[in-house]
Design a protein around this motif. Structure first.
Motif, short mmCIF file in Angstrom:
data_model
loop_
_atom_site.label_atom_id
_atom_site.label_comp_id
_atom_site.label_asym_id
_atom_site.label_seq_id
_atom_site.Cartn_x
_atom_site.Cartn_y
_atom_site.Cartn_z
N TYR A 79 0.83 -1.21 0.00
CA TYR A 79 0.00 0.00 0.00
C TYR A 79 0.87 1.26 0.00
O TYR A 79 0.62 2.19 -0.75
CB TYR A 79 -0.95 0.00 1.20
CG TYR A 79 -1.88 1.18 1.16
CD1 TYR A 79 -2.90 1.24 0.21
CD2 TYR A 79 -1.73 2.23 2.04
CE1 TYR A 79 -3.75 2.32 0.15
CE2 TYR A 79 -2.57 3.33 1.98
CZ TYR A 79 -3.59 3.36 1.04
OH TYR A 79 -4.42 4.45 0.97
N CYS A 82 2.30 1.71 -3.33
CA CYS A 82 1.24 2.15 -4.22
C CYS A 82 1.02 3.66 -4.08
O CYS A 82 0.88 4.37 -5.08
CB CYS A 82 -0.03 1.38 -3.87
SG CYS A 82 -1.35 1.59 -5.05
N ILE A 83 1.02 4.14 -2.84
CA ILE A 83 0.87 5.58 -2.60
C ILE A 83 2.00 6.33 -3.29
O ILE A 83 1.78 7.36 -3.94
CB ILE A 83 0.90 5.89 -1.08
CG1 ILE A 83 -0.33 5.28 -0.40
CG2 ILE A 83 1.01 7.37 -0.82
CD1 ILE A 83 -1.59 6.04 -0.56
N THR A 86 1.45 6.51 -6.95
CA THR A 86 0.42 7.48 -7.26
C THR A 86 1.02 8.88 -7.36
O THR A 86 0.65 9.66 -8.23
CB THR A 86 -0.69 7.46 -6.17
OG1 THR A 86 -1.24 6.16 -6.12
CG2 THR A 86 -1.78 8.46 -6.47
N ARG A 87 1.96 9.16 -6.49
CA ARG A 87 2.58 10.49 -6.47
C ARG A 87 3.50 10.73 -7.67
O ARG A 87 3.75 11.87 -8.02
CB ARG A 87 3.37 10.67 -5.18
CG ARG A 87 2.50 10.74 -3.96
CD ARG A 87 3.32 10.89 -2.72
NE ARG A 87 2.47 10.93 -1.55
CZ ARG A 87 2.86 10.64 -0.34
NH1 ARG A 87 4.11 10.28 -0.12
NH2 ARG A 87 2.03 10.70 0.66
N ASP A 91 -1.70 8.48 -12.08
CA ASP A 91 -2.54 8.59 -10.88
C ASP A 91 -3.78 7.70 -10.92
O ASP A 91 -4.11 7.05 -9.95
CB ASP A 91 -2.96 10.04 -10.64
CG ASP A 91 -1.82 10.92 -10.20
OD1 ASP A 91 -0.74 10.37 -9.90
OD2 ASP A 91 -2.00 12.14 -10.16
N ARG A 92 -4.44 7.66 -12.04
CA ARG A 92 -5.71 6.93 -12.12
C ARG A 92 -5.51 5.42 -11.94
O ARG A 92 -6.19 4.78 -11.15
CB ARG A 92 -6.39 7.22 -13.44
CG ARG A 92 -7.89 7.13 -13.35
CD ARG A 92 -8.53 7.55 -14.62
NE ARG A 92 -8.63 9.01 -14.66
CZ ARG A 92 -9.20 9.67 -15.62
NH1 ARG A 92 -9.72 9.04 -16.64
NH2 ARG A 92 -9.26 10.98 -15.58
N LYS A 95 -4.19 4.76 -8.36
CA LYS A 95 -5.23 4.95 -7.35
C LYS A 95 -6.15 3.74 -7.29
O LYS A 95 -6.52 3.29 -6.20
CB LYS A 95 -6.04 6.21 -7.63
CG LYS A 95 -7.09 6.46 -6.55
CD LYS A 95 -7.84 7.73 -6.79
CE LYS A 95 -8.89 8.03 -5.74
NZ LYS A 95 -9.37 6.98 -4.91
N CYS A 98 -4.27 1.09 -5.45
CA CYS A 98 -4.17 1.46 -4.02
C CYS A 98 -5.49 1.19 -3.31
O CYS A 98 -5.51 0.65 -2.21
CB CYS A 98 -3.82 2.94 -3.86
SG CYS A 98 -2.15 3.37 -4.34
N ASP A 99 -6.58 1.61 -3.94
CA ASP A 99 -7.90 1.40 -3.34
C ASP A 99 -8.18 -0.08 -3.11
O ASP A 99 -8.73 -0.47 -2.08
CB ASP A 99 -8.99 2.02 -4.20
CG ASP A 99 -8.96 3.55 -4.19
OD1 ASP A 99 -8.27 4.13 -3.32
OD2 ASP A 99 -9.62 4.15 -5.05
N TRP A 102 -5.99 -1.25 -0.18
CA TRP A 102 -6.52 -0.69 1.07
C TRP A 102 -7.80 -1.41 1.49
O TRP A 102 -7.99 -1.72 2.67
CB TRP A 102 -6.76 0.81 0.93
CG TRP A 102 -7.22 1.42 2.20
CD1 TRP A 102 -8.41 2.01 2.45
CD2 TRP A 102 -6.49 1.49 3.43
NE1 TRP A 102 -8.47 2.43 3.75
CE2 TRP A 102 -7.30 2.12 4.36
CE3 TRP A 102 -5.23 1.06 3.82
CZ2 TRP A 102 -6.89 2.34 5.68
CZ3 TRP A 102 -4.83 1.28 5.12
CH2 TRP A 102 -5.66 1.91 6.03
#
Length: 110
Positions: A79, A82-83, A86-87, A91-92, A95, A98-99, A102
């Motif tokens: 996770y 993954c964050i 994303t940075r 991003d899409r 994300k 990541c979702d 999570w």
């Protein structure tokens, strides 16, 4: 302020385990509950997740929780990676991944 609540919860859990005689079910469940509460209040915040990782590290020291802690550590690190993705990247797509991670973490800690 919310980080302080997580750390306070962590300290309380530590206190409970420090006072415990050889591992018994009530103390085990308190530590598991502390980790679960930490994850459920972290709301995907990487700093809060690091606080949860500290609780998980304590769980990993207990023989009966080592397998769970190892599995959760991998997911938590996934996770956090993954964050980071994303940075720095798409991003899409990141994300969505990541979702998913999570959600898996939260489901396993209810």
């Amino acid at each position: 302020m919310p980080d302080e609540k997580i750390i306070l919860l962590f300290i309380i859990a530590l206190g409970l385990t420090a006072c415990a005689q050889p591992t018994s079910a009530p103390e085990d469940s308190k530590l598991n509950e502390a980790y679960s509460a930490c994850i459920n209040t972290a709301e995907g915040n990487p700093d809060k997740i690091q606080a949860c990782q500290r609780v998980l590290n304590i769980l990993a020291q207990e023989k009966q929780h080592q397998e769970f802690a190892k599995k959760e550590t991998v997911r938590t690190l996934d996770y956090q990676n993954c964050i980071q993705a994303t940075r720095t990247g798409n991003d899409r797509a990141a994300k969505a991944q990541c979702d998913k991670i999570w959600q898996e973490i939260r489901v396993s800690n209810r």
